[in-house]
Each structure stands twice: as C-alpha cells, then as structure tokens.
Enzyme design. Sequence first.
Site, short mmCIF file in Angstrom:
data_model
loop_
_atom_site.label_atom_id
_atom_site.label_comp_id
_atom_site.label_asym_id
_atom_site.label_seq_id
_atom_site.Cartn_x
_atom_site.Cartn_y
_atom_site.Cartn_z
N SER A 182 -60.88 -20.21 97.18
CA SER A 182 -60.85 -18.75 97.28
C SER A 182 -62.19 -18.10 97.01
O SER A 182 -62.45 -17.01 97.50
CB SER A 182 -59.80 -18.18 96.33
OG SER A 182 -60.06 -18.59 95.01
N HIS A 210 -55.65 -18.87 101.60
CA HIS A 210 -56.69 -18.32 102.47
C HIS A 210 -56.79 -19.05 103.81
O HIS A 210 -57.73 -18.82 104.56
CB HIS A 210 -58.05 -18.38 101.76
CG HIS A 210 -58.10 -17.51 100.55
ND1 HIS A 210 -58.31 -16.15 100.61
CD2 HIS A 210 -57.89 -17.80 99.25
CE1 HIS A 210 -58.26 -15.65 99.39
NE2 HIS A 210 -58.01 -16.63 98.54
N LYS A 239 -52.18 -12.07 102.09
CA LYS A 239 -53.54 -12.02 102.61
C LYS A 239 -53.49 -11.85 104.13
O LYS A 239 -53.21 -10.76 104.58
CB LYS A 239 -54.30 -13.25 102.10
CG LYS A 239 -54.54 -13.06 100.59
CD LYS A 239 -54.99 -14.24 99.81
CE LYS A 239 -55.11 -13.82 98.34
NZ LYS A 239 -55.16 -14.95 97.41
C1 LIG Z 1 -54.58 -14.98 96.06
C2 LIG Z 1 -54.32 -16.38 95.74
C3 LIG Z 1 -53.11 -16.78 95.16
C4 LIG Z 1 -52.10 -15.79 94.68
O1 LIG Z 1 -51.36 -15.24 95.70
P1 LIG Z 1 -50.67 -13.82 95.47
O2 LIG Z 1 -49.67 -13.74 96.54
O3 LIG Z 1 -51.76 -12.81 95.57
O4 LIG Z 1 -50.08 -13.85 94.09
C5 LIG Z 1 -52.87 -18.11 95.02
N1 LIG Z 1 -53.79 -19.03 95.35
C6 LIG Z 1 -54.97 -18.69 95.88
C7 LIG Z 1 -55.94 -19.76 96.26
C8 LIG Z 1 -55.28 -17.35 96.07
O5 LIG Z 1 -56.48 -17.00 96.54
#
Ligand SMILES: *Cc1c(COP(=O)(O)O)cnc(C)c1O
Length: 384
Positions: A182, A210, A239
């Site tokens: 991330s 991602h 996302k």
């Molecule tokens: C954003 C993210 C999460 C968390 O997901 P949410 O739906 O925002 O709680 C988990 N793992 C990674 C690698 C992330 O970047």
Amino acid sequence: MRSLDAFAGDKLAALEAKRLRRRLKPTRRHDGAVVEREGRRLISFSCNDYLGLSHHPAVRAAAAEAALNYGAGAAASRLVTGDHPLLGDLEKRLARLKGTEAACVFGSGYLANAGTIPTLVGAGDVIFIDALAHACLWAGAQLSGARVVKFAHNDVEDLARLIEAERPSARHALVATDGVFSMDGDIAPLDRLSALCQRHDAWLLSDDAHGVGVLAEGRGSGALFPDADIPLQMGTLSKALGSYGGYVCGSRAVIDLLKTRARTLVYATGLPPASAAAALAALDVIAAEPGLTAAPLAKARLFTRRLGLPDATSPIVPVILGSADAALAASTALEALGFLVVAIRPPTVPEGTARLRVAFTAAHDDADVTRLADAVAALRRQAA
Ligand SMILES: *Cc1c(COP(=O)(O)O)cnc(C)c1O
C-alpha cells in the site's frame, strides 16, 4: 486534571515534537480527482478511488436507490437480520472475479483481516508476515495468539529459511502478505510464495486491497500469477470499487467457517445494503469497460518515466524523502501548486523512509500528471 487527560496531553506533545502528530483535515471530494480543503480546490494524488467509481453516475444511483429502498443501515449482524440479499449477490460476483468457490463480505477490509486470521490460526500455530504488510494484517496476526514471525520484504529466500526453522514445531502455518504494497506500490512474488507455501503446507493469504479493479483487467494481483495457488484472497470494496466494505474469497469450507466463527463478522453489524449495491454497480462498470482498469497504471508509468524512476508496477508510486520534516515540506510545496499529495510518516512506513505516496487514477489528466512530475523533480533537485 484527570490522569487520563494528562497522559493523552503528554503523549500528543511528544508526538508533536517528533513531527508525528496527525490531524484530520475536512475534505470534500468532487467528481474527477478534485478535492476541496479549507475552500481551496486541489487535484488529489492521495485518493484510492483508482477508477473514479465512487462518483460514477451508475454507482451513485445504485447506492442511493438501495438506501431509499432498503434503509441506511443493516440494523444487525449478518447472522441475525443484517444479511441483505444484495450481500449474497455481491459474494457470488466477487468469487467469480477471483475464481474461487465462495466469498465472504465484511464491514471493511480491516475487519476482514482482523477477523479472518484469528479464525484460522491460534496458539500452537505460526504466522509468517511480510515486514511491510498492512497494519490490519499485523492486527489480525497479533489478535490470533499464534507465533508471529516477520520476513524481510518480498524476500522469498528469507521466508524459506524462517519456514524451515519454524514450521516443524507448529501445527498450522499461515503466510500473510499484501498483493500490492500500500505504501510502496510493488507487487508480492505470489508465484514463488505460493510454491514455498505448498512445499511446507502453509496457507497463503494475499491482501489485494490495491490490486482489485486495477491489475489484470481488474481481477487483481493474484491473476498476474496464473500458476499461483492463493487459498485466501482478501480485498476491499473501498478503493477501486468506490464503495465501502471488505471481503475474503476462498473455498466453500473456509468461507463457511469464517461466516460461523470470524468475530468481526459475527459480532459486528452487516455492511449497509447501499455499500453492497454500489460495489455491484462498480463491478458492472468494470465488466462493461475493461479498458478502464488499465488507466491508473498507465498514468503512474507516465509519471515514473518523466521522473526517470523505475517503471511503476501499480497505481502507487512512492517518492521517498527520508525525514518526516522533508516529506511534510514537500507536501506543503505541492499544495501551493494546487496538488494534494499527502506526506506519509512513521509508523505507517519505517523510520527514515517518510515519503510522498502518489496514487494515480483514471480520472487524472495526462497534463496534470506531467505537471506534478516536473514539480516533484524540482523538489528532488532542491533536496539533493
Ligand atoms: C486500505 C487497506 C486495507 C483496509 O481496507 P478498508 O476497507 O479500508 O478497511 C487493508 N489492506 C490494505 C493493504 C489496505 O491498503
């Protein structure tokens, strides 16, 4: 003064002194990549809405219609009355996208990891986790009570040594990694991790928060490695899919166990129907316009080529500046030019690697990407 307030005040002052205090900044997001802060409009390179789907007319309409028809909230755990049929529809779609038998939708990606790992491993087991894995994989690992062993980032040899030493004394073993990291944007060697896991009977969990929607025509990072066997494929709806919520895809048996025992599913309210409807609409858009999914990576490559950096492998490009001060100063300088690129500091990233994390989306104009690259180049020249 209560000791509680004294504690909080002292802790904040210590963080402030190290430039590590954080503050919320109310932000309105508009269509495209535009955000508004303190009355100023900025082009954001800090949103994970990689395909711009959070503002897509069909996605917004699906969410609005579901909220009007089914209510704003789910009102109970999925195991009580919170399992709206849209959640089952969404699980079928996600399982099909990932090529698994089944899927389980959670309230968020964080909840998915925090609930899944402790359901599968505990005392007497071992978890091997990439040093740069997301905080919620670490949280799940720590909650589980299993022995937690960190391996060097994307270093399959290091993991092999650790598995050989630690696996024999453990009942079960799980290997946890981000598929796309991330804060660095690089991709886990899922083919080699999968082969190693199969040799040692370890269960591979890949967090594709991602990757889904933006790699391999939207199928995610796992699909870049057709020979990899990834029994636990986690991701987020929050996302590229422009909605909110999380999921795990896997075999029928594993998913049924999660639905029976994962504490963040059993003891948390179900995902609101509107979030499921929005994610379903987003998956429809991706299916209808597969070309869209390639746009974020293409923009990221335009940026890395202009700066002479190695080619981007995902829509996330780190520009590492070192100190928290340097990252904050660079972010402020870019903001003066109309760009929002939020500085990322420890403990989100390791000490000494504070950075700008630049996230590219289909909504960015090439001209803005080029302007940003030139502004970053000038900052790096000044710093050198
Ligand atoms: C954003 C993210 C999460 C968390 O997901 P949410 O739906 O925002 O709680 C988990 N793992 C990674 C690698 C992330 O970047």
